[in-house]
Design a protein around this motif. Structure first.
Motif, PDB file in Angstrom:
ATOM      1  N   UNK A 190       0.819  -1.210   0.000  1.00  0.00           N
ATOM      2  CA  UNK A 190       0.000   0.000   0.000  1.00  0.00           C
ATOM      3  C   UNK A 190       0.852   1.258   0.000  1.00  0.00           C
ATOM      4  N   UNK A 191       1.988   1.201   0.660  1.00  0.00           N
ATOM      5  CA  UNK A 191       2.890   2.355   0.634  1.00  0.00           C
ATOM      6  C   UNK A 191       3.385   2.616  -0.785  1.00  0.00           C
ATOM      7  N   UNK A 192       3.809   1.576  -1.469  1.00  0.00           N
ATOM      8  CA  UNK A 192       4.339   1.741  -2.816  1.00  0.00           C
ATOM      9  C   UNK A 192       3.262   2.220  -3.788  1.00  0.00           C
ATOM     10  N   UNK A 193       2.062   1.653  -3.696  1.00  0.00           N
ATOM     11  CA  UNK A 193       0.967   2.109  -4.562  1.00  0.00           C
ATOM     12  C   UNK A 193       0.692   3.601  -4.353  1.00  0.00           C
ATOM     13  N   UNK A 194       0.689   4.023  -3.100  1.00  0.00           N
ATOM     14  CA  UNK A 194       0.414   5.430  -2.792  1.00  0.00           C
ATOM     15  C   UNK A 194       1.545   6.335  -3.248  1.00  0.00           C
ATOM     16  N   UNK A 195       2.778   5.897  -3.097  1.00  0.00           N
ATOM     17  CA  UNK A 195       3.921   6.693  -3.534  1.00  0.00           C
ATOM     18  C   UNK A 195       3.902   6.904  -5.046  1.00  0.00           C
ATOM     19  N   UNK A 196       3.529   5.891  -5.783  1.00  0.00           N
ATOM     20  CA  UNK A 196       3.435   6.020  -7.239  1.00  0.00           C
ATOM     21  C   UNK A 196       2.355   7.022  -7.633  1.00  0.00           C
ATOM     22  N   UNK A 197       1.205   6.927  -6.986  1.00  0.00           N
ATOM     23  CA  UNK A 197       0.120   7.869  -7.276  1.00  0.00           C
ATOM     24  C   UNK A 197       0.535   9.297  -6.935  1.00  0.00           C
ATOM     25  N   UNK A 198       1.187   9.443  -5.801  1.00  0.00           N
ATOM     26  CA  UNK A 198       1.612  10.766  -5.358  1.00  0.00           C
ATOM     27  C   UNK A 198       2.610  11.383  -6.332  1.00  0.00           C
ATOM     28  N   UNK A 199       3.557  10.591  -6.790  1.00  0.00           N
ATOM     29  CA  UNK A 199       4.571  11.121  -7.698  1.00  0.00           C
ATOM     30  C   UNK A 199       3.955  11.515  -9.036  1.00  0.00           C
ATOM     31  N   UNK A 200       2.940  10.794  -9.442  1.00  0.00           N
ATOM     32  CA  UNK A 200       2.331  11.053 -10.751  1.00  0.00           C
ATOM     33  C   UNK A 200       1.288  12.175 -10.698  1.00  0.00           C
ATOM     34  N   UNK A 201       0.474  12.195  -9.627  1.00  0.00           N
ATOM     35  CA  UNK A 201      -0.659  13.123  -9.586  1.00  0.00           C
ATOM     36  C   UNK A 201      -0.527  14.228  -8.540  1.00  0.00           C
ATOM     37  N   UNK A 202       0.411  14.097  -7.621  1.00  0.00           N
ATOM     38  CA  UNK A 202       0.492  15.052  -6.530  1.00  0.00           C
ATOM     39  C   UNK A 202      -0.472  14.706  -5.415  1.00  0.00           C
ATOM     40  N   UNK A 203      -0.586  15.599  -4.438  1.00  0.00           N
ATOM     41  CA  UNK A 203      -1.411  15.297  -3.272  1.00  0.00           C
ATOM     42  C   UNK A 203      -2.907  15.460  -3.528  1.00  0.00           C
ATOM     43  N   UNK A 204      -3.278  16.241  -4.521  1.00  0.00           N
ATOM     44  CA  UNK A 204      -4.690  16.567  -4.714  1.00  0.00           C
ATOM     45  C   UNK A 204      -5.576  15.336  -4.856  1.00  0.00           C
ATOM     46  N   UNK A 205      -5.023  14.258  -5.388  1.00  0.00           N
ATOM     47  CA  UNK A 205      -5.811  13.037  -5.576  1.00  0.00           C
ATOM     48  C   UNK A 205      -6.185  12.400  -4.234  1.00  0.00           C
ATOM     49  N   UNK A 206      -5.442  12.740  -3.176  1.00  0.00           N
ATOM     50  CA  UNK A 206      -5.681  12.159  -1.859  1.00  0.00           C
ATOM     51  C   UNK A 206      -6.529  13.052  -0.958  1.00  0.00           C
ATOM     52  N   UNK A 207      -6.758  14.278  -1.376  1.00  0.00           N
ATOM     53  CA  UNK A 207      -7.355  15.282  -0.490  1.00  0.00           C
ATOM     54  C   UNK A 207      -8.734  14.872   0.020  1.00  0.00           C
ATOM     55  N   UNK A 208      -9.580  14.376  -0.842  1.00  0.00           N
ATOM     56  CA  UNK A 208     -10.943  14.015  -0.451  1.00  0.00           C
ATOM     57  C   UNK A 208     -10.927  12.912   0.599  1.00  0.00           C
ATOM     58  N   UNK A 209     -10.094  11.903   0.404  1.00  0.00           N
ATOM     59  CA  UNK A 209     -10.014  10.794   1.363  1.00  0.00           C
ATOM     60  C   UNK A 209      -9.545  11.315   2.712  1.00  0.00           C
ATOM     61  N   UNK A 210      -8.521  12.161   2.684  1.00  0.00           N
ATOM     62  CA  UNK A 210      -7.991  12.685   3.940  1.00  0.00           C
ATOM     63  C   UNK A 210      -9.067  13.463   4.703  1.00  0.00           C
ATOM     64  N   UNK A 211      -9.732  14.362   4.034  1.00  0.00           N
ATOM     65  CA  UNK A 211     -10.741  15.183   4.702  1.00  0.00           C
ATOM     66  C   UNK A 211     -11.883  14.339   5.273  1.00  0.00           C
ATOM     67  N   UNK A 212     -12.233  13.279   4.580  1.00  0.00           N
ATOM     68  CA  UNK A 212     -13.320  12.415   5.058  1.00  0.00           C
ATOM     69  C   UNK A 212     -12.912  11.663   6.320  1.00  0.00           C
ATOM     70  N   UNK A 213     -11.636  11.358   6.445  1.00  0.00           N
ATOM     71  CA  UNK A 213     -11.160  10.515   7.551  1.00  0.00           C
ATOM     72  C   UNK A 213     -10.406  11.282   8.632  1.00  0.00           C
ATOM     73  N   UNK A 214     -10.383  12.612   8.519  1.00  0.00           N
ATOM     74  CA  UNK A 214      -9.685  13.397   9.536  1.00  0.00           C
ATOM     75  C   UNK A 214     -10.506  13.443  10.817  1.00  0.00           C
ATOM     76  N   UNK A 215      -9.876  13.070  11.931  1.00  0.00           N
ATOM     77  CA  UNK A 215     -10.592  12.962  13.199  1.00  0.00           C
ATOM     78  C   UNK A 215     -11.069  14.310  13.727  1.00  0.00           C
TER      79      UNK A 215
END
Length: 265
Positions: A190-215
Protein backbone atom coordinates in the motif's frame (compact mmCIF):
# COMPACT_ATOMS: atom_id res chain seq x y z
CA UNK A 1 15.63 -13.00 26.98
CA UNK A 2 16.68 -14.73 23.78
CA UNK A 3 17.30 -11.82 21.43
CA UNK A 4 17.17 -14.07 18.37
CA UNK A 5 13.56 -14.97 19.05
CA UNK A 6 12.69 -11.43 17.98
CA UNK A 7 14.21 -11.60 14.50
CA UNK A 8 12.00 -11.16 11.45
CA UNK A 9 11.90 -13.63 8.56
CA UNK A 10 13.14 -11.68 5.55
CA UNK A 11 12.33 -14.41 3.02
CA UNK A 12 8.78 -14.67 4.34
CA UNK A 13 8.22 -10.92 3.87
CA UNK A 14 9.65 -11.08 0.35
CA UNK A 15 7.50 -14.05 -0.66
CA UNK A 16 4.33 -12.46 0.70
CA UNK A 17 5.12 -9.12 -0.92
CA UNK A 18 5.74 -10.61 -4.36
CA UNK A 19 2.53 -12.61 -4.06
CA UNK A 20 0.71 -9.29 -3.67
CA UNK A 21 2.76 -7.09 -5.98
CA UNK A 22 4.92 -8.13 -8.91
CA UNK A 23 5.16 -4.73 -10.58
CA UNK A 24 7.69 -3.02 -8.33
CA UNK A 25 10.99 -4.58 -7.39
CA UNK A 26 12.20 -3.64 -3.94
CA UNK A 27 15.14 -4.54 -1.76
CA UNK A 28 13.61 -5.97 1.41
CA UNK A 29 15.88 -6.21 4.44
CA UNK A 30 15.52 -6.95 8.12
CA UNK A 31 18.00 -6.41 10.89
CA UNK A 32 18.07 -7.96 14.35
CA UNK A 33 18.72 -4.66 16.12
CA UNK A 34 19.56 -1.09 15.13
CA UNK A 35 19.51 2.36 16.64
CA UNK A 36 17.00 3.57 14.04
CA UNK A 37 15.85 2.11 10.73
CA UNK A 38 15.62 5.64 9.34
CA UNK A 39 19.13 6.53 10.44
CA UNK A 40 20.40 3.26 9.00
CA UNK A 41 18.95 3.86 5.53
CA UNK A 42 19.77 7.56 5.59
CA UNK A 43 23.44 6.85 6.21
CA UNK A 44 23.49 4.50 3.22
CA UNK A 45 21.75 7.09 1.04
CA UNK A 46 24.23 9.77 2.10
CA UNK A 47 27.14 7.61 0.93
CA UNK A 48 25.52 7.15 -2.49
CA UNK A 49 25.13 3.40 -2.05
CA UNK A 50 21.36 3.25 -2.20
CA UNK A 51 20.31 2.22 -5.70
CA UNK A 52 16.80 0.75 -5.44
CA UNK A 53 13.68 1.24 -3.32
CA UNK A 54 14.69 -0.30 -0.02
CA UNK A 55 12.67 -1.51 2.96
CA UNK A 56 14.22 -2.13 6.36
CA UNK A 57 12.46 -3.51 9.43
CA UNK A 58 13.53 -4.47 12.92
CA UNK A 59 11.89 -5.52 16.15
CA UNK A 60 14.61 -4.02 18.33
CA UNK A 61 15.18 -0.31 17.79
CA UNK A 62 17.29 1.35 20.46
CA UNK A 63 17.13 5.03 19.45
CA UNK A 64 13.92 5.57 17.50
CA UNK A 65 13.11 9.14 16.55
CA UNK A 66 9.86 11.01 16.28
CA UNK A 67 9.05 14.48 14.97
CA UNK A 68 10.90 17.48 16.42
CA UNK A 69 13.58 15.30 17.98
CA UNK A 70 11.18 13.38 20.20
CA UNK A 71 11.90 9.79 21.21
CA UNK A 72 9.87 6.98 19.65
CA UNK A 73 9.71 4.06 22.07
CA UNK A 74 9.47 0.49 20.85
CA UNK A 75 9.47 -2.95 22.35
CA UNK A 76 10.06 -6.36 20.70
CA UNK A 77 6.96 -8.33 19.72
CA UNK A 78 4.48 -5.53 20.42
CA UNK A 79 5.73 -2.76 18.12
CA UNK A 80 6.56 -2.60 14.42
CA UNK A 81 9.40 -0.28 13.40
CA UNK A 82 10.36 0.00 9.75
CA UNK A 83 11.49 2.39 7.05
CA UNK A 84 11.13 2.64 3.29
CA UNK A 85 13.62 4.51 1.12
CA UNK A 86 12.05 5.81 -2.09
CA UNK A 87 13.64 7.95 -4.78
CA UNK A 88 11.57 10.83 -6.13
CA UNK A 89 12.37 12.60 -9.36
CA UNK A 90 10.76 15.80 -8.13
CA UNK A 91 11.91 18.78 -6.10
CA UNK A 92 11.93 18.54 -2.31
CA UNK A 93 9.38 21.36 -2.09
CA UNK A 94 6.75 19.02 -3.49
CA UNK A 95 7.33 16.48 -0.72
CA UNK A 96 5.86 18.55 2.12
CA UNK A 97 2.56 16.66 1.89
CA UNK A 98 4.24 13.24 1.75
CA UNK A 99 3.59 12.44 5.46
CA UNK A 100 -0.14 12.79 4.82
CA UNK A 101 0.09 10.37 1.90
CA UNK A 102 1.89 7.83 4.07
CA UNK A 103 -0.74 8.02 6.79
CA UNK A 104 -3.45 7.45 4.19
CA UNK A 105 -1.62 4.41 2.80
CA UNK A 106 -1.31 2.88 6.26
CA UNK A 107 -4.93 3.60 7.15
CA UNK A 108 -6.17 1.88 3.98
CA UNK A 109 -3.92 -1.12 4.66
CA UNK A 110 -5.23 -1.37 8.22
CA UNK A 111 -8.82 -1.26 6.98
CA UNK A 112 -8.01 -4.43 5.04
CA UNK A 113 -7.38 -5.99 8.43
CA UNK A 114 -10.71 -4.73 9.75
CA UNK A 115 -9.32 -1.74 11.63
CA UNK A 116 -11.20 1.55 11.31
CA UNK A 117 -8.63 4.18 12.10
CA UNK A 118 -8.72 7.95 11.71
CA UNK A 119 -6.15 10.48 10.60
CA UNK A 120 -4.78 13.42 12.54
CA UNK A 121 -3.05 16.25 10.74
CA UNK A 122 -0.31 16.27 9.77
CA UNK A 123 0.81 12.64 10.05
CA UNK A 124 -0.65 10.61 12.91
CA UNK A 125 -3.00 7.64 12.99
CA UNK A 126 -5.60 7.37 15.74
CA UNK A 127 -7.71 4.55 17.12
CA UNK A 128 -10.46 5.52 19.55
CA UNK A 129 -8.91 8.97 19.68
CA UNK A 130 -5.46 7.74 20.73
CA UNK A 131 -2.29 7.87 18.66
CA UNK A 132 -0.86 4.44 17.91
CA UNK A 133 1.32 5.18 14.89
CA UNK A 134 3.87 7.86 14.04
CA UNK A 135 5.63 8.84 10.83
CA UNK A 136 9.00 10.51 10.35
CA UNK A 137 10.45 11.43 6.96
CA UNK A 138 14.12 12.23 6.33
CA UNK A 139 15.42 13.33 2.94
CA UNK A 140 18.69 12.98 1.09
CA UNK A 141 19.48 15.13 -1.94
CA UNK A 142 21.20 13.04 -4.58
CA UNK A 143 21.08 15.71 -7.27
CA UNK A 144 18.64 18.37 -8.44
CA UNK A 145 15.08 16.99 -8.55
CA UNK A 146 16.38 13.53 -7.67
CA UNK A 147 15.86 12.97 -3.96
CA UNK A 148 15.59 10.07 -1.56
CA UNK A 149 12.81 10.13 1.01
CA UNK A 150 13.42 7.86 4.00
CA UNK A 151 9.97 7.10 5.40
CA UNK A 152 10.08 5.86 8.98
CA UNK A 153 7.07 4.29 10.69
CA UNK A 154 6.50 3.16 14.24
CA UNK A 155 3.30 1.29 15.03
CA UNK A 156 2.08 0.08 18.42
CA UNK A 157 0.38 -3.29 18.30
CA UNK A 158 0.66 -3.36 22.06
CA UNK A 159 1.68 -0.59 24.41
CA UNK A 160 5.37 -0.35 25.39
CA UNK A 161 5.71 -0.50 29.17
CA UNK A 162 7.40 2.89 29.33
CA UNK A 163 4.27 4.44 27.78
CA UNK A 164 1.71 2.58 29.88
CA UNK A 165 0.89 5.64 31.99
CA UNK A 166 0.90 8.15 29.15
CA UNK A 167 -2.43 9.60 28.07
CA UNK A 168 -3.52 9.73 24.43
CA UNK A 169 -1.08 6.95 23.49
CA UNK A 170 -2.81 3.89 22.08
CA UNK A 171 -2.28 0.59 20.35
CA UNK A 172 -4.03 -1.59 17.85
CA UNK A 173 -4.21 -4.72 19.97
CA UNK A 174 -6.53 -6.68 17.67
CA UNK A 175 -3.52 -7.22 15.41
CA UNK A 176 -1.12 -8.10 18.21
CA UNK A 177 -1.12 -11.82 17.42
CA UNK A 178 -1.07 -11.45 13.65
CA UNK A 179 2.05 -12.54 11.81
CA UNK A 180 4.34 -9.53 11.64
CA UNK A 181 5.76 -10.54 8.29
CA UNK A 182 2.28 -10.51 6.75
CA UNK A 183 1.50 -7.09 8.20
CA UNK A 184 4.77 -5.69 6.85
CA UNK A 185 4.26 -7.17 3.37
CA UNK A 186 0.81 -5.59 3.12
CA UNK A 187 2.10 -2.25 4.37
CA UNK A 188 4.84 -2.26 1.74
CA UNK A 189 2.29 -2.85 -1.03
CA UNK A 190 0.00 0.00 0.00
CA UNK A 191 2.89 2.35 0.63
CA UNK A 192 4.34 1.74 -2.82
CA UNK A 193 0.97 2.11 -4.56
CA UNK A 194 0.41 5.43 -2.79
CA UNK A 195 3.92 6.69 -3.53
CA UNK A 196 3.43 6.02 -7.24
CA UNK A 197 0.12 7.87 -7.28
CA UNK A 198 1.61 10.77 -5.36
CA UNK A 199 4.57 11.12 -7.70
CA UNK A 200 2.33 11.05 -10.75
CA UNK A 201 -0.66 13.12 -9.59
CA UNK A 202 0.49 15.05 -6.53
CA UNK A 203 -1.41 15.30 -3.27
CA UNK A 204 -4.69 16.57 -4.71
CA UNK A 205 -5.81 13.04 -5.58
CA UNK A 206 -5.68 12.16 -1.86
CA UNK A 207 -7.36 15.28 -0.49
CA UNK A 208 -10.94 14.02 -0.45
CA UNK A 209 -10.01 10.79 1.36
CA UNK A 210 -7.99 12.69 3.94
CA UNK A 211 -10.74 15.18 4.70
CA UNK A 212 -13.32 12.42 5.06
CA UNK A 213 -11.16 10.51 7.55
CA UNK A 214 -9.68 13.40 9.54
CA UNK A 215 -10.59 12.96 13.20
CA UNK A 216 -10.71 16.70 13.95
CA UNK A 217 -12.78 18.11 11.08
CA UNK A 218 -15.25 20.73 12.37
CA UNK A 219 -13.73 20.55 15.86
CA UNK A 220 -12.18 23.38 17.85
CA UNK A 221 -8.43 22.94 18.19
CA UNK A 222 -5.27 24.63 19.40
CA UNK A 223 -2.30 24.81 17.04
CA UNK A 224 0.98 25.11 18.92
CA UNK A 225 3.96 26.56 17.07
CA UNK A 226 7.03 28.27 18.51
CA UNK A 227 5.30 28.50 21.91
CA UNK A 228 2.39 30.37 20.38
CA UNK A 229 -1.18 29.07 20.30
CA UNK A 230 -3.59 29.57 17.41
CA UNK A 231 -7.20 28.65 18.16
CA UNK A 232 -9.78 27.81 15.55
CA UNK A 233 -12.18 25.32 14.01
CA UNK A 234 -10.79 22.80 11.55
CA UNK A 235 -12.22 23.13 8.04
CA UNK A 236 -10.04 20.49 6.42
CA UNK A 237 -6.94 20.48 4.27
CA UNK A 238 -6.23 21.92 0.83
CA UNK A 239 -4.66 20.32 -2.25
CA UNK A 240 -1.19 21.02 -0.85
CA UNK A 241 -1.87 19.25 2.43
CA UNK A 242 -2.07 22.48 4.45
CA UNK A 243 -4.56 22.73 7.29
CA UNK A 244 -7.45 25.17 6.86
CA UNK A 245 -8.63 26.77 10.07
CA UNK A 246 -11.52 29.12 10.83
CA UNK A 247 -10.42 31.70 13.41
CA UNK A 248 -11.85 34.92 14.81
CA UNK A 249 -9.68 36.69 12.25
CA UNK A 250 -11.05 34.62 9.35
CA UNK A 251 -9.81 31.57 7.49
CA UNK A 252 -6.08 30.84 7.74
CA UNK A 253 -3.79 28.24 6.22
CA UNK A 254 -1.23 26.37 8.30
CA UNK A 255 1.68 24.48 6.79
CA UNK A 256 3.02 21.32 8.37
CA UNK A 257 6.32 21.42 10.17
CA UNK A 258 7.14 21.67 13.85
CA UNK A 259 3.55 22.23 14.90
CA UNK A 260 1.24 20.39 17.25
CA UNK A 261 -2.51 20.01 16.80
CA UNK A 262 -4.59 19.45 19.90
CA UNK A 263 -8.29 19.37 20.66
CA UNK A 264 -9.28 22.43 22.65
CA UNK A 265 -10.33 21.43 26.16
Amino acid sequence: MNIYSHSLNTSRIKNLYYNYNTDTKIDIRTILSTNSTNSNLLSIANTGLLFHPTFLATKIQTAGRGRAGRIWYSEPEITLTFSLAWKFKISLKYLTSLPLVISIALSIALKKFGQKVQLKWPNDLLLNGNKFCGILIDTCIEKKNNNWAIIGIGLNLGLPRILSKKINIGNISELLNMEHEKLLAVFICYLIDSLKLFEHYGFSIFMKYWNFNHAYTNKTVDILKLNKIQKGIVIGINKNGCLLLNTKFGKITISSGDVSLRLKK
